[in-house]
Design a protein around this motif. Structure first.
Motif, PDB file in Angstrom:
ATOM      1  N   ILE A  72       1.021  -1.126  -0.084  1.00 12.78           N
ATOM      2  CA  ILE A  72       0.001  -0.009  -0.068  1.00 12.78           C
ATOM      3  C   ILE A  72       0.791   1.309  -0.094  1.00 12.78           C
ATOM      4  O   ILE A  72       1.582   1.405   0.974  1.00 12.78           O
ATOM      5  N   PRO A  73       0.964   2.007  -1.112  1.00  8.05           N
ATOM      6  CA  PRO A  73       1.592   3.350  -0.982  1.00  8.05           C
ATOM      7  C   PRO A  73       1.223   4.145   0.063  1.00  8.05           C
ATOM      8  O   PRO A  73      -0.119   4.256   0.421  1.00  8.05           O
ATOM      9  N   ALA A  74       2.090   5.121   0.422  1.00  6.98           N
ATOM     10  CA  ALA A  74       1.796   6.229   1.572  1.00  6.98           C
ATOM     11  C   ALA A  74       0.751   7.149   0.917  1.00  6.98           C
ATOM     12  O   ALA A  74      -0.229   7.552   1.704  1.00  6.98           O
ATOM     13  N   HIS A  75       0.637   7.578  -0.264  1.00 11.08           N
ATOM     14  CA  HIS A  75      -0.219   8.418  -0.773  1.00 11.08           C
ATOM     15  C   HIS A  75      -0.733   8.227  -2.385  1.00 11.08           C
ATOM     16  O   HIS A  75      -0.061   7.312  -3.022  1.00 11.08           O
ATOM     17  N   GLN A  76      -1.929   8.578  -2.611  1.00 12.10           N
ATOM     18  CA  GLN A  76      -2.430   8.523  -3.786  1.00 12.10           C
ATOM     19  C   GLN A  76      -2.874   9.890  -4.382  1.00 12.10           C
ATOM     20  O   GLN A  76      -3.731  10.443  -3.728  1.00 12.10           O
ATOM     21  N   ASP A  77      -2.367  10.307  -5.657  1.00 13.93           N
ATOM     22  CA  ASP A  77      -2.796  11.335  -6.395  1.00 13.93           C
ATOM     23  C   ASP A  77      -4.218  11.085  -6.705  1.00 13.93           C
ATOM     24  O   ASP A  77      -4.454  10.226  -7.075  1.00 13.93           O
ATOM     25  N   THR A  78      -4.933  12.077  -6.591  1.00 10.58           N
ATOM     26  CA  THR A  78      -6.377  12.200  -7.053  1.00 10.58           C
ATOM     27  C   THR A  78      -6.596  13.589  -7.902  1.00 10.58           C
ATOM     28  O   THR A  78      -5.786  14.418  -7.838  1.00 10.58           O
ATOM     29  N   TRP A  86      -5.436   7.909   2.471  1.00 10.24           N
ATOM     30  CA  TRP A  86      -6.250   6.659   2.906  1.00 10.24           C
ATOM     31  C   TRP A  86      -6.139   5.575   2.022  1.00 10.24           C
ATOM     32  O   TRP A  86      -6.329   6.086   0.796  1.00 10.24           O
ATOM     33  N   HIS A  87      -6.562   4.367   2.283  1.00  7.60           N
ATOM     34  CA  HIS A  87      -6.692   3.319   1.446  1.00  7.60           C
ATOM     35  C   HIS A  87      -6.953   2.098   2.177  1.00  7.60           C
ATOM     36  O   HIS A  87      -6.611   1.670   3.271  1.00  7.60           O
ATOM     37  N   ARG A 109     -12.754  -8.832  -7.315  1.00 10.98           N
ATOM     38  CA  ARG A 109     -11.460  -8.745  -6.664  1.00 10.98           C
ATOM     39  C   ARG A 109     -11.282  -7.643  -7.627  1.00 10.98           C
ATOM     40  O   ARG A 109     -11.331  -7.226  -8.587  1.00 10.98           O
ATOM     41  N   GLY A 110      -9.971  -6.668  -7.284  1.00  6.33           N
ATOM     42  CA  GLY A 110      -9.462  -5.566  -8.145  1.00  6.33           C
ATOM     43  C   GLY A 110      -9.364  -4.419  -7.233  1.00  6.33           C
ATOM     44  O   GLY A 110      -9.205  -4.258  -6.035  1.00  6.33           O
ATOM     45  N   GLU A 111      -8.775  -3.372  -8.290  1.00  6.48           N
ATOM     46  CA  GLU A 111      -8.506  -1.871  -7.589  1.00  6.48           C
ATOM     47  C   GLU A 111      -9.779  -0.966  -7.859  1.00  6.48           C
ATOM     48  O   GLU A 111      -9.868  -0.894  -9.044  1.00  6.48           O
ATOM     49  N   PHE A 112     -10.293  -0.433  -6.865  1.00  3.23           N
ATOM     50  CA  PHE A 112     -11.378   0.424  -7.050  1.00  3.23           C
ATOM     51  C   PHE A 112     -11.179   1.594  -6.246  1.00  3.23           C
ATOM     52  O   PHE A 112      -9.965   1.837  -5.763  1.00  3.23           O
ATOM     53  N   ASP A 141     -10.777   8.126  -2.668  1.00  3.09           N
ATOM     54  CA  ASP A 141     -10.020   7.096  -1.841  1.00  3.09           C
ATOM     55  C   ASP A 141      -9.926   5.829  -2.271  1.00  3.09           C
ATOM     56  O   ASP A 141     -11.052   5.053  -2.759  1.00  3.09           O
ATOM     57  N   PRO A 142      -8.807   5.269  -2.479  1.00  2.00           N
ATOM     58  CA  PRO A 142      -8.573   3.834  -3.020  1.00  2.00           C
ATOM     59  C   PRO A 142      -9.153   2.695  -2.202  1.00  2.00           C
ATOM     60  O   PRO A 142      -8.818   2.712  -1.054  1.00  2.00           O
TER      61      PRO A 142
END
Length: 239
Positions: A29-35, A118-119, A154-157, A234-235
């Motif tokens: 899990i990355p620390a940050h996610q650009d949005t 957040w993730h 399953r997957g990335e959402f 948020d991912p």
């Protein structure tokens, strides 16, 4: 569809497996996610130029809450004219709509950059939801996930909308409506089979089991804690 039913299998769906699955490796899990927040509706293209085909369209606001649409950013590109493009994760299908691609390219014009720390990770085998903040696991909740015949995909959402549900509605007090859609139900009680994390009011169930139509049910206190922190864009990873 009506909110209570629209979210169910939208909102009432959860991970699958009638029996516990083997342990799954912990995701990185990355620390940050650009949005990016959309300041207007966007045409989504297959590539980062105006010459690429339009593969979807995304509204600037959610249909249930009216909140601004926020999408995870996966990449960036500059075209030959100097135009800036963003590769983003896309919302799931609409009712009666064609299945959109999971990702696509939008113009960076008329958008606002943002980010999240957040993730969420839904583990179908462990029947749990883990909360990560700044890349570190903060807490974990037992959950009810989808049964074998109606599993959570399953997957990335990502979270499309954070919905406060009135106490009389099934799944109250809150629902985090995600970009995931049921692979079993193309339509469910007037909705597009949208998968959500939600509470137990009027749906019940025993935490740690797999009995839902695909949504992820959490204790009311747990979903309330999440709803106070998790926002659109948020991912969510489902394993």
């Amino acid at each position: 569809m009506r909110l209570a039913s629209a979210l169910f299998v939208g909102l009432l769906a959860a991970p699958a497996c009638a029996q516990a699955a083997p342990a799954t490796a912990r995701p990185q899990i990355p620390a940050h996610q650009d949005t990016v927040a959309l300041l207007g509706a966007q045409s989504v293209r297959s590539g980062p130029t105006t010459g690429d085909a339009v593969v979807a369209n995304v509204k600037a606001h959610g249909t249930m809450t009216g909140a601004r649409t926020v999408l995870p950013v996966l990449g960036q590109s500059i075209d030959s004219t100097g135009g800036s493009w963003l590769q983003v994760r896309l919302p799931g299908r609409t009712l009666k709509g064609k299945e959109p691609p999971a990702t696509g390219w939008i113009s960076a014009a008329n958008t606002r950059s943002s980010a999240t720390d957040w993730h969420l990770v839904v583990n179908r085998g462990a029947r749990s939801v883990s909360v990560y903040h700044n890349g570190q696991k903060l807490r974990s909740y037992k959950a009810i996930v989808g049964k074998r015949s109606t599993p959570t995909p399953r997957g990335e959402f990502f979270v499309e909308e954070n919905v406060r549900l009135p106490g009389g509605r099934s799944g109250a007090p809150f629902a985090l409506a995600t970009s995931a859609r049921s692979k079993v139900f193309q339509e469910f009680e007037g909705g597009p089979g949208q998968i959500a994390l939600h509470g137990l009011i009027h749906v019940g169930g025993t935490l740690g089991t797999a009995v839902s139509h695909g949504c992820v049910r959490l204790a009311n206190r747990s979903i309330s804690w999440l709803a106070a922190r998790i926002k659109p864009g948020d991912p969510i990873t489902i394993v």
